[in-house]
Design an enzyme around this catalytic site. Sequence first.
Site, PDB file in Angstrom:
ATOM      1  N   SER A 176      -5.678   7.509  12.153  1.00 45.52           N
ATOM      2  CA  SER A 176      -5.722   8.590  11.229  1.00 45.52           C
ATOM      3  C   SER A 176      -6.471   9.857  11.869  1.00 45.52           C
ATOM      4  N   SER A 177      -6.273  11.123  11.166  1.00 46.11           N
ATOM      5  CA  SER A 177      -6.715  12.275  11.928  1.00 46.11           C
ATOM      6  C   SER A 177      -8.171  12.090  11.930  1.00 46.11           C
ATOM      7  N   CYS A 178      -8.801  11.290  11.362  1.00 50.23           N
ATOM      8  CA  CYS A 178     -10.449  11.307  11.346  1.00 50.23           C
ATOM      9  C   CYS A 178     -10.981  10.770  12.693  1.00 50.23           C
ATOM     10  N   HIS A 228      -8.638   9.143  -2.032  1.00 47.73           N
ATOM     11  CA  HIS A 228      -8.484  10.392  -1.340  1.00 47.73           C
ATOM     12  C   HIS A 228      -8.522  11.598  -2.656  1.00 47.73           C
ATOM     13  N   LYS A 264     -10.468   2.942  14.357  1.00 52.11           N
ATOM     14  CA  LYS A 264      -9.447   3.396  14.495  1.00 52.11           C
ATOM     15  C   LYS A 264      -9.386   3.612  16.054  1.00 52.11           C
ATOM     16  N   TYR A 285     -15.092   4.004  10.142  1.00 48.28           N
ATOM     17  CA  TYR A 285     -13.559   3.835  10.018  1.00 48.28           C
ATOM     18  C   TYR A 285     -13.065   4.718  11.472  1.00 48.28           C
ATOM     19  N   ASP A 290     -18.414  17.811   1.443  1.00 45.60           N
ATOM     20  CA  ASP A 290     -17.311  18.536   2.014  1.00 45.60           C
ATOM     21  C   ASP A 290     -16.420  17.670   3.161  1.00 45.60           C
ATOM     22  N   PRO A 329      -1.482   9.565  11.524  1.00 48.44           N
ATOM     23  CA  PRO A 329      -0.817  10.315  10.395  1.00 48.44           C
ATOM     24  C   PRO A 329      -2.330  11.414   9.911  1.00 48.44           C
ATOM     25  N   ARG A 358      -7.385  21.091   4.765  1.00 51.94           N
ATOM     26  CA  ARG A 358      -6.887  19.857   4.919  1.00 51.94           C
ATOM     27  C   ARG A 358      -5.401  19.921   5.128  1.00 51.94           C
ATOM     28  N   GLY A 379       2.670   1.266   3.795  1.00 50.47           N
ATOM     29  CA  GLY A 379       3.622   0.157   3.691  1.00 50.47           C
ATOM     30  C   GLY A 379       4.845   0.032   2.740  1.00 50.47           C
ATOM     31  N   GLY A 404       0.755  -1.259  -0.068  1.00 53.53           N
ATOM     32  CA  GLY A 404       0.171   0.085   0.212  1.00 53.53           C
ATOM     33  C   GLY A 404       0.760   1.309  -0.093  1.00 53.53           C
TER      34      GLY A 404
HETATM   35  N1  LIG Z   1      -3.580   7.267   3.092  1.00 53.20           N
HETATM   36  C1  LIG Z   1      -4.117   8.078   3.994  1.00 53.20           C
HETATM   37  O1  LIG Z   1      -4.097   9.358   3.571  1.00 53.20           O
HETATM   38  C2  LIG Z   1      -3.942   7.852   5.321  1.00 53.20           C
HETATM   39  C3  LIG Z   1      -3.623   6.563   5.819  1.00 53.20           C
HETATM   40  N2  LIG Z   1      -3.526   6.124   7.013  1.00 53.20           N
HETATM   41  C4  LIG Z   1      -3.232   4.952   7.623  1.00 53.20           C
HETATM   42  O2  LIG Z   1      -2.162   4.163   7.078  1.00 53.20           O
HETATM   43  C5  LIG Z   1      -2.440   2.913   7.066  1.00 53.20           C
HETATM   44  C6  LIG Z   1      -1.972   2.541   5.380  1.00 53.20           C
HETATM   45  O3  LIG Z   1      -2.980   3.259   4.661  1.00 53.20           O
HETATM   46  P1  LIG Z   1      -2.543   3.271   3.150  1.00 53.20           P
HETATM   47  O4  LIG Z   1      -1.236   2.772   2.733  1.00 53.20           O
HETATM   48  O5  LIG Z   1      -3.028   4.466   2.619  1.00 53.20           O
HETATM   49  O6  LIG Z   1      -3.631   2.362   2.299  1.00 53.20           O
HETATM   50  P2  LIG Z   1      -3.602   1.389   1.168  1.00 53.20           P
HETATM   51  O7  LIG Z   1      -5.086   1.200   0.965  1.00 53.20           O
HETATM   52  O8  LIG Z   1      -2.804   1.963   0.310  1.00 53.20           O
HETATM   53  O9  LIG Z   1      -2.989   0.029   1.697  1.00 53.20           O
HETATM   54  C7  LIG Z   1      -3.497  -0.766   2.326  1.00 53.20           C
HETATM   55  C8  LIG Z   1      -2.794  -2.059   2.455  1.00 53.20           C
HETATM   56  O10 LIG Z   1      -3.294  -3.183   3.569  1.00 53.20           O
HETATM   57  C9  LIG Z   1      -3.537  -4.277   2.742  1.00 53.20           C
HETATM   58  N3  LIG Z   1      -4.737  -4.782   3.278  1.00 53.20           N
HETATM   59  C10 LIG Z   1      -6.091  -4.570   3.334  1.00 53.20           C
HETATM   60  N4  LIG Z   1      -7.011  -5.313   3.773  1.00 53.20           N
HETATM   61  C11 LIG Z   1      -6.221  -6.585   3.755  1.00 53.20           C
HETATM   62  C12 LIG Z   1      -6.379  -7.973   4.494  1.00 53.20           C
HETATM   63  N5  LIG Z   1      -7.683  -8.226   4.915  1.00 53.20           N
HETATM   64  N6  LIG Z   1      -5.334  -8.720   4.761  1.00 53.20           N
HETATM   65  C13 LIG Z   1      -4.018  -8.427   4.328  1.00 53.20           C
HETATM   66  N7  LIG Z   1      -3.840  -7.154   3.886  1.00 53.20           N
HETATM   67  C14 LIG Z   1      -4.566  -6.341   3.686  1.00 53.20           C
HETATM   68  C15 LIG Z   1      -3.723  -3.714   1.191  1.00 53.20           C
HETATM   69  O11 LIG Z   1      -3.420  -5.171   0.598  1.00 53.20           O
HETATM   70  P3  LIG Z   1      -4.369  -5.204  -0.989  1.00 53.20           P
HETATM   71  O12 LIG Z   1      -3.974  -3.906  -1.708  1.00 53.20           O
HETATM   72  O13 LIG Z   1      -3.863  -6.245  -1.425  1.00 53.20           O
HETATM   73  O14 LIG Z   1      -5.804  -5.364  -0.489  1.00 53.20           O
HETATM   74  C16 LIG Z   1      -2.743  -2.856   1.124  1.00 53.20           C
HETATM   75  O15 LIG Z   1      -1.115  -3.270   0.982  1.00 53.20           O
HETATM   76  C17 LIG Z   1      -4.028   2.818   7.348  1.00 53.20           C
HETATM   77  O16 LIG Z   1      -4.085   2.034   8.592  1.00 53.20           O
HETATM   78  C18 LIG Z   1      -4.626   3.887   7.176  1.00 53.20           C
HETATM   79  O17 LIG Z   1      -5.752   4.173   8.008  1.00 53.20           O
HETATM   80  C19 LIG Z   1      -3.977   7.277   8.189  1.00 53.20           C
HETATM   81  C20 LIG Z   1      -4.018   8.378   7.686  1.00 53.20           C
HETATM   82  C21 LIG Z   1      -3.925   8.825   6.188  1.00 53.20           C
HETATM   83  C1  LIG Z   2      -7.435  10.676   5.458  1.00 57.17           C
HETATM   84  C2  LIG Z   2      -8.812  10.839   5.639  1.00 57.17           C
HETATM   85  O1  LIG Z   2      -9.479  10.717   4.226  1.00 57.17           O
HETATM   86  C3  LIG Z   2     -10.807  10.960   4.498  1.00 57.17           C
HETATM   87  O2  LIG Z   2     -11.300  12.151   4.829  1.00 57.17           O
HETATM   88  P1  LIG Z   2     -11.192  13.274   3.906  1.00 57.17           P
HETATM   89  O3  LIG Z   2     -10.372  14.050   4.458  1.00 57.17           O
HETATM   90  O4  LIG Z   2     -12.614  14.129   4.025  1.00 57.17           O
HETATM   91  O5  LIG Z   2     -11.004  12.875   2.469  1.00 57.17           O
HETATM   92  P2  LIG Z   2     -10.674  13.013   0.986  1.00 57.17           P
HETATM   93  O6  LIG Z   2      -9.612  13.192   0.497  1.00 57.17           O
HETATM   94  O7  LIG Z   2     -11.723  11.811   0.203  1.00 57.17           O
HETATM   95  O8  LIG Z   2     -11.587  14.449   0.552  1.00 57.17           O
HETATM   96  C4  LIG Z   2     -11.006  15.561   1.104  1.00 57.17           C
HETATM   97  C5  LIG Z   2     -11.716  16.842   0.694  1.00 57.17           C
HETATM   98  O9  LIG Z   2     -11.518  16.741  -0.749  1.00 57.17           O
HETATM   99  C6  LIG Z   2     -12.720  17.050  -1.511  1.00 57.17           C
HETATM  100  N1  LIG Z   2     -12.552  16.495  -2.740  1.00 57.17           N
HETATM  101  C7  LIG Z   2     -12.631  17.222  -4.103  1.00 57.17           C
HETATM  102  N2  LIG Z   2     -12.996  16.654  -4.919  1.00 57.17           N
HETATM  103  C8  LIG Z   2     -12.436  15.364  -4.632  1.00 57.17           C
HETATM  104  C9  LIG Z   2     -12.382  14.086  -5.319  1.00 57.17           C
HETATM  105  O10 LIG Z   2     -12.289  13.966  -6.504  1.00 57.17           O
HETATM  106  N3  LIG Z   2     -12.344  13.051  -4.591  1.00 57.17           N
HETATM  107  C10 LIG Z   2     -12.120  12.706  -3.180  1.00 57.17           C
HETATM  108  N4  LIG Z   2     -12.056  11.884  -2.593  1.00 57.17           N
HETATM  109  N5  LIG Z   2     -12.393  14.186  -2.378  1.00 57.17           N
HETATM  110  C11 LIG Z   2     -12.641  15.570  -3.311  1.00 57.17           C
HETATM  111  C12 LIG Z   2     -13.725  16.234  -0.662  1.00 57.17           C
HETATM  112  O11 LIG Z   2     -15.022  16.481  -0.824  1.00 57.17           O
HETATM  113  C13 LIG Z   2     -13.326  16.610   0.786  1.00 57.17           C
HETATM  114  O12 LIG Z   2     -13.770  17.838   1.102  1.00 57.17           O
HETATM  115  C14 LIG Z   2     -11.562   9.872   5.081  1.00 57.17           C
HETATM  116  O13 LIG Z   2     -11.483   8.697   4.420  1.00 57.17           O
HETATM  117  C15 LIG Z   2     -10.912   9.754   6.494  1.00 57.17           C
HETATM  118  O14 LIG Z   2     -11.431   8.443   7.032  1.00 57.17           O
HETATM  119  C16 LIG Z   2      -9.483   9.685   6.663  1.00 57.17           C
HETATM  120  O15 LIG Z   2      -8.617   9.374   7.379  1.00 57.17           O
END
Ligand SMILES: NC(=O)C1=CN([C@@H]2O[C@H](COP(=O)(O)OP(=O)(O)OC[C@H]3O[C@@H](n4cnc5c(N)ncnc54)[C@H](OP(=O)(O)O)[C@@H]3O)[C@@H](O)[C@H]2O)C=CC1
Ligand SMILES: C[C@H]1O[C@H](OP(=O)(O)OP(=O)(O)OC[C@H]2O[C@@H](n3cnc4c(=O)[nH]c(N)nc43)[C@H](O)[C@@H]2O)[C@@H](O)[C@@H](O)C1=O
Length: 392
Positions: free
Chosen positions: A119-121, A191, A152, A148, A281, A175, A221, A28, A25
């Site tokens: 996560s910050s949510c 996102h 968390k 979610y 939003d 994060p 954000r 990771g 991911g």
């Molecule tokens: N992305 C962001 O903006 C943020 C992320 N985080 C946190 O960071 C962490 C990682 O997020 P991120 O890297 O973005 O997520 P990704 O979706 O990019 O990656 C998630 C990973 O988890 C694996 N996974 C999901 N389900 C399973 C399962 N059942 N068994 C084994 N592996 C699994 C996925 O594998 P596969 O793809 O093969 O399903 C993938 O490798 C999370 O805990 C998230 O909450 C926190 C704040 C913001």
């Molecule tokens: C990391 C964090 O991420 C999520 O919360 P979020 O910050 O609201 O996430 P977002 O990135 O999807 O949106 C941010 C803003 O952006 C606007 N926006 C515009 N245009 C697009 C668009 O095209 N796609 C998306 N996704 N959003 C859009 C959207 O309307 C919003 O106002 C949660 O999953 C939460 O659980 C979490 O942990």
Amino acid sequence: MGGSDKVNSFPADKTAKIFVAGHRGLVGSAIVRKLLQIGFTNLILRTHKELDLTRQSDVEAFFAQEKPQFVILSAAKVGGIHANSTYPADFISINLQIQTNVIDASYRNGVKKLLFLGSSCIYPKFAPQPIMEDALLTGPLEPTNEWYAVAKIAGIKMCQAYRLQYDWDAISGMPTNLYGPNDNFHPQNSHVLPALIRRFHEAKVSGANEVVVWGTGSPLREFLHVDDLADAVVFLMEKYSGLGHVNVGSGKEVTIKDLAELVKEVVGFEGELLWDSTKPDGTPRKLMDSSKLAGLGWVPKISLRDGLVDTYKWKLQVLVGFILCKVQELDEMKKRLKEMEEEAAALREMQAKVEKEMGTVQGLLYRCRFRIYGFAASLVAGLVCMFLVSYT
Ligand SMILES: NC(=O)C1=CN([C@@H]2O[C@H](COP(=O)(O)OP(=O)(O)OC[C@H]3O[C@@H](n4cnc5c(N)ncnc54)[C@H](OP(=O)(O)O)[C@@H]3O)[C@@H](O)[C@H]2O)C=CC1
Ligand SMILES: C[C@H]1O[C@H](OP(=O)(O)OP(=O)(O)OC[C@H]2O[C@@H](n3cnc4c(=O)[nH]c(N)nc43)[C@H](O)[C@@H]2O)[C@@H](O)[C@@H](O)C1=O
């Protein structure tokens, strides 16, 4: 009751066994890059297909066999605002299962230290800004991602409970919104940042005049490049062993409108932005106070602009790689087509030869048949003559 704050540092021994869950991911993969870069050589990695972390017995068997010494839990069900509000059951159940299985199996199999990522949510929708760690559970959550967020929060509480009851070193990092290489670029479920990079790029390539952006553009954000997060994760593994969770942010916020303008500029799209206010939003503002982490000695390095340029470059490389793969597939198909044409020509030649030989055989048969008929006719004529002679 335990719960000491004694730091169990990452070892100097770079052969220590570290399990990075979710290594393919966004987060990771960045953690793996960082660990390899600083010399760790014994990383245990499993794809989702190889080990489904929602299956308790499989997770227990894996830990009993592999006995990792350190665990970084970056596997989770993750998505943007649309995915979170469309699949609430998946977001709460999958995350609760993954984290419960991994945290418990880690403790039971002698893992020295585990880091859980939240996560910050997790914070209330209207928490005072910038949000300090102690704002947790002080007010209602943002409805688009409360399922979610509840999972968390349970993860943070589980780490705290195991520390308190077993004096076991489980820590949590929170994060802010992340971005970077290996992000999810799905048009609906991703996102905001990867979604906008994709949409502006596709509009530039197709020559479109407009790009639709969700919401009103007013939410604020905070964004952090994932390589900075990976650096902070290693830092926390080395330096922190406390009961409380730790915010990991950049300290800088931007409106979605300004973010969209920045992505537009980095991608090089020259058309207009259209705002779709039927889309949610989400939280109006989500800036974390990361002074606890700064106090420990860690600060981020990558600016949003540099991080965006880097991420767009990465995306272009992936697209070029994809096109090259398609070109290679096309070349292979052309080669196969040519081989098939050559095989068809050879078959046609063979058929012509067979037909020619068949013609010769038929000619021979015809001549043989002619001679046999001639012989038979002369035999009959001879017999008739003999018959006439004997009766006259
Ligand atoms: N992305 C962001 O903006 C943020 C992320 N985080 C946190 O960071 C962490 C990682 O997020 P991120 O890297 O973005 O997520 P990704 O979706 O990019 O990656 C998630 C990973 O988890 C694996 N996974 C999901 N389900 C399973 C399962 N059942 N068994 C084994 N592996 C699994 C996925 O594998 P596969 O793809 O093969 O399903 C993938 O490798 C999370 O805990 C998230 O909450 C926190 C704040 C913001
Ligand atoms: C990391 C964090 O991420 C999520 O919360 P979020 O910050 O609201 O996430 P977002 O990135 O999807 O949106 C941010 C803003 O952006 C606007 N926006 C515009 N245009 C697009 C668009 O095209 N796609 C998306 N996704 N959003 C859009 C959207 O309307 C919003 O106002 C949660 O999953 C939460 O659980 C979490 O942990």
